[in-house]
Design an enzyme around this catalytic site. Structure first.
Site, PDB file in Angstrom:
ATOM      1  CG  ASP A 169     126.757 -38.217 129.186  1.00 34.70           C
ATOM      2  OD1 ASP A 169     125.953 -37.974 130.109  1.00 34.70           O
ATOM      3  OD2 ASP A 169     126.779 -37.585 128.109  1.00 34.70           O
ATOM      4  CG  HIS A 224     126.966 -32.686 130.568  1.00 36.83           C
ATOM      5  ND1 HIS A 224     127.849 -33.742 130.697  1.00 36.83           N
ATOM      6  CD2 HIS A 224     125.807 -33.245 130.117  1.00 36.83           C
ATOM      7  CE1 HIS A 224     127.264 -34.868 130.333  1.00 36.83           C
ATOM      8  NE2 HIS A 224     126.011 -34.591 129.988  1.00 36.83           N
ATOM      9  NE  ARG A 228     118.706 -27.042 125.666  1.00 41.53           N
ATOM     10  CZ  ARG A 228     119.368 -28.192 125.839  1.00 41.53           C
ATOM     11  NH1 ARG A 228     118.854 -29.137 126.606  1.00 41.53           N
ATOM     12  NH2 ARG A 228     120.534 -28.387 125.257  1.00 41.53           N
ATOM     13  CG  HIS A 276     124.865 -35.998 134.196  1.00 45.91           C
ATOM     14  ND1 HIS A 276     124.036 -34.922 134.001  1.00 45.91           N
ATOM     15  CD2 HIS A 276     124.933 -36.638 132.990  1.00 45.91           C
ATOM     16  CE1 HIS A 276     123.615 -34.895 132.746  1.00 45.91           C
ATOM     17  NE2 HIS A 276     124.155 -35.928 132.115  1.00 45.91           N
TER      18      HIS A 276
END
Length: 324
Positions: free
Chosen positions: A198, A253, A263, A196
């Protein structure tokens, strides 16, 4: 708010695996006098870069991360008391309202008010204080970067971009993503968060020392971003791409899951007020250069993005079609 397409839990084809990236991720020392030119170049070339000497206290980062780890360690039944996100709160695997899923759980908060549910108990005040302090620090850094970019582009006033984040009505959000170890990986790449861009102006990201973030180059190749828990990574958002008439690029990204390690990432999304009109800045238009985008308000774009899937090209709805 991060809203992209394809089912997010899926195996990536070998043809789509990350390629070697000879140029590396731009590294910019914000304390250096030549950093303005480097920032502009990074936003033009990649829309993504890493910053050091950022001014965010390391102790603050560690404490907030520790509290976030504590929250995500709670039983699912307890965490779900903080959700479902509407749009703020706790979410698990489901990303947005349009079918996107990922190997991720998250906490999404508005930066203007922080209403922590009762599940935080006595720790709520501490978590609230840490979030407020962290957001204040990363917003200050984001505004410094935006003002340096304005100087590098010779835009007046210097706060042409940053004033939108500093506005009391700024529609900015703070997101904490937790990607648990994925037992099904077994040598495959499974999507933790689908590809996607941002939609906001700028995104400020940090994670613990676990890799997983990938960005897309202009030729469509995906590259892995080496983890670095001491630095921050900066994304150009869709709104900044429009305001610079496409000179800066909003980077696509995604995050891939890890088979054995957990993570954690924390992201500040700097957004304008809902009523703010987004359009290319007149001072950046050169000669007879035409605007590539129709003017829209942030509310209109946010509403449109919320109706889309993660991978959709949301800016496509607002691009001006060249006359044939």
């Amino acid at each position: 708010m991060v809203l992209h397409s394809k089912p997010a839990i899926e195996q990536l084809s070998k043809a789509n695996n990350c390629a070697a990236f000879l140029g590396g991720i731009p590294l910019i020392d914000l304390s250096k006098p030549d950093s303005k030119a480097q920032l502009v170049r990074a936003c033009e070339d990649l829309g993504f870069f890493k910053v050091i000497n950022h001014g965010v206290p390391a102790d603050l980062i560690r404490e907030l991360e520790s509290e976030a780890v504590r929250f995500f360690s709670l039983p699912l039944s307890v965490k779900e008391q903080a959700g479902p996100p509407d749009p703020f709160g706790y979410g698990d695997k489901k990303i947005g309202p349009n079918g996107d899923v990922g190997w991720v759980e998250y906490l999404l908060l508005t930066t203007n008010t922080h209403n922590f549910p009762s599940i935080f108990g006595e720790a709520a005040d501490k978590f609230r204080w840490l979030v407020n302090e962290y957001i204040s620090a990363v917003k200050k850094m984001a505004c410094e970067i935006l003002e340096m970019l304005a100087e590098g582009l010779r835009i007046q006033p210097r706060d042409a971009f940053s004033k939108l984040l500093m506005d009391e009505q700024s529609d900015s959000v703070f997101r904490v993503n937790h990607y648990p170890p994925c037992p099904d990986v077994q040598g495959r790449n499974l999507i933790g968060f689908g590809e996607h861009t941002d939609p906001q102006i700028i995104s400020v990201l940090r994670s613990n020392n676990i890799s997983g973030l990938q960005i897309s180059l202009k030729d469509g190749r995906w590259i892995s971003v080496p983890s670095d828990h001491n630095s921050f990574f900066i994304n150009v958002g869709d709104s900044l791409q429009v305001m610079t008439n496409g000179r800066f690029k909003s980077v696509r990204h995604r995050v891939v899951a890890n088979g054995s390690k957990s993570r954690l990432s924390m992201i500040y999304f700097g957004g304008p007020p809902l009523s703010e009109k987004i359009a290319p800045l007149a001072s950046l238009m050169q000669g007879e250069e035409d605007s590539l985008y129709k003017e829209f308000t942030w509310f209109e774009y946010k509403k449109s993005a919320y109706k889309s899937k993660l991978a959709d090209n949301r800016l496509g709805l607002f691009e001006k079609i060249a006359a044939s």
